[in-house]
Write an enzyme that holds these catalytic residues in place. Structure first.
Site, short mmCIF file in Angstrom:
data_model
loop_
_atom_site.label_atom_id
_atom_site.label_comp_id
_atom_site.label_asym_id
_atom_site.label_seq_id
_atom_site.Cartn_x
_atom_site.Cartn_y
_atom_site.Cartn_z
N TYR A 166 0.87 -1.18 0.00
CA TYR A 166 0.00 0.00 0.00
C TYR A 166 0.90 1.22 0.00
CZ TYR A 166 -3.36 3.46 1.77
OH TYR A 166 -4.16 4.56 1.92
N ASP A 268 9.48 3.53 -0.49
CA ASP A 268 8.39 4.04 0.35
C ASP A 268 8.76 3.67 1.79
OD1 ASP A 268 6.19 4.43 1.89
OD2 ASP A 268 4.76 3.57 0.48
N LYS A 296 4.28 9.59 8.58
CA LYS A 296 4.06 8.99 9.91
C LYS A 296 5.07 9.44 10.98
CE LYS A 296 1.80 4.82 8.06
NZ LYS A 296 0.39 5.03 8.17
#
Ligand SMILES: Cc1ncc(COP(=O)(O)O)c(C=O)c1O
Length: 458
Positions: A166, A268, A296
């Protein structure tokens, strides 16, 4: 990996345990269940993001402090969810609270640059070994810019991505995130499966999906699309179906292959960055890609994102051919929180602490797995880890896809009913720890896991 005899997990028993544990959980969450009915009047589904409504019901949070959080029913939990891993700095860390309060009093938004930029940029450049950075507000925006930067620099359109990863909810990459077994297609040519309704079919034509940990399949994808591939985006360690680590040589092999074909490599690191090591996967696995996407953990709890890249890749942005823009990019509140998080909280010492707690979690869970002969093993690094419910190593999404989700659901219920808050359970359970988590907290997690093991094998 040591070959051992394992028991077969009895799925009928799991169904019974799920029923019992759900029946125990529901009365603890009466206020959450009632509040959802109120919120539903004007909020679609009563939640702000679809995944906040993970079964059996949404749990509404009141507040958090350090390694703990309290829901609106007053239940106290040790928090191993940590907002999908964003809160490795812990809840309401005094240094971050102070930085945010100071900045809030000075104004929260100007859409003009402020003077925390260099401190954050220097820190990221030191950790991740890429020279230039820009900021955004989420992991989604960071990976969107990564895909676009690779396209802008090559004049090509195809992006290679890994099956089962994802990268956020934008149209360029929201394919084959968690495709159903019936939809995946052949391994050497996986279907590019949209993860949501409304994603244009045309986008699927410029996304090539490959399995993780397999250089030959990337070689094949590049050969079949010669001159069309702008680059590849990869989570250097997969973190959304348990933790799947890269095999030795895989990440460097990707970089070499892509460069041979005039294409770029983006990591990522939204989940791995500043969690598995001071310099994230780049440091842990010793490979620096062309682009790194962060979000995050680097914001200490404020909405954040960052895109690091080589000077070569940033050229179109520097030359005003590419607008990398956003009203709230680098907003002063996030920058103040990020500066405190990166320079005062997530210091090198913090990673020794994560490793020590990880060791207790990993050794404890492994000992339970061995004593109860569970078909499972433990994986992870630093602040991240998971129990993978498979007796053979999971190297890619297709190995994880066949694990029955009832096992991870019952594992989630056992922790939740015993005071440990976990991320939603789908696919595989993953934990995150914070700078406030102690070895005793890890032992509490292991005790709950042992209760699960005993119930599964009684
Ligand atoms: C690996 C990875 N990349 C990107 C994203 C998207 O980040 P955000 O939710 O901040 O948009 C996520 C979110 O969980 C993620 O796990």
């Amino acid at each position: 990996m040591v070959v051992r005899e394992t028991i077969d997990i009895d799925l009928d028993r799991i169904d019974r345990l799920i029923e019992e544990e759900e029946a125990k959980l529901e009365p603890k969450h009466r206020a959450s269940i009632a509040y959802r009915a109120v919120a539903e009047h004007t909020i679609a589904g009563g939640v702000a993001s679809s995944w906040q409504a993970a079964p059996p019901h949404a749990i509404y949070v009141d507040h958090g402090l350090g390694n703990r959080l309290w829901d609106i029913d007053g239940n106290e939990y040790l928090d191993f969810h940590l907002g999908y891993g964003a809160m490795v700095a812990g809840h309401a860390h005094p240094k971050i609270v102070e930085a945010v309060q100071r900045q809030a009093a000075l104004g929260t938004h100007f859409a003009q640059p402020t003077k925390d930029l260099d401190a954050v940029g220097d820190n990221l450049a030191e950790r991740f070994e890429l020279p230039l950075w820009r900021f955004c507000n989420s992991g989604t925006e960071a990976t969107l810019e990564a895909a676009r930067l690779m396209r802008a620099n090559t004049g090509r359109e195809t992006i290679i991505k890994i099956e089962g990863t994802y990268h956020g909810h934008h149209d360029s990459l929201m394919f084959s995130v968690a495709p159903a077994p019936a939809k995946v297609g052949p391994r050497e040519h996986p279907n590019t499966v949209p993860q949501a309704l409304g994603i244009p079919k045309a986008m699927a034509e410029i996304v090539r999906v490959v399995p993780f940990n397999d250089l030959d399949e990337v070689r094949r994808a590049l050969a079949e699309n010669e001159g069309k591939v702008a680059g590849m985006i990869v989570e250097p360690a997969m973190m959304n179906c348990g933790v799947i680590l890269p095999e030795p040589g895989y990440l460097q092999g990707l970089k070499d292959l892509l460069h041979q074909h005039g294409a770029f490599l983006a990591f990522d690191e939204v989940k791995t960055g500043a969690t598995i090591a001071y310099g994230g996967a780049t440091e842990a696995f010793g490979v620096t890609p062309d682009i790194i996407c962060l979000a995050k953990a680097i914001g200490g709890g404020l909405p954040c994102g960052a895109i690091g890249a080589t000077r070569e890749l940033y050229r179109p942005v520097l030359d005003d051919e590419y607008d990398m823009a956003g009203t709230f990019n680098g907003n002063p509140l996030t920058m103040a929180a990020s500066r405190a998080t990166l320079t005062e909280v997530l210091t090198r010492d913090a990673y020794d602490g994560f490793d020590a707690v990880h060791e207790v979690l990993a050794d404890g869970c492994t000992s339970v797995i061995e004593r109860y002969r569970l078909p499972a093993y433990v994986t992870g690094l630093g602040a991240k880890g998971s129990v993978i419910y498979s007796s053979t190593p999971v190297r890619e999404y297709r190995d994880a896809m066949v694990i029955d989700e009832r096992i991870t659901y019952v594992a989630w219920l056992f922790q939740q009913n015993r005071g440990v808050f976990k991320s939603p359970w789908s696919k595989q359970e993953t934990w995150t720890t914070s700078v406030f988590h102690t070895e005793d907290d890890a032992r509490r997690y292991v005790e709950n896991f042992e209760e699960l093991a005993a119930a599964l094998t009684a």
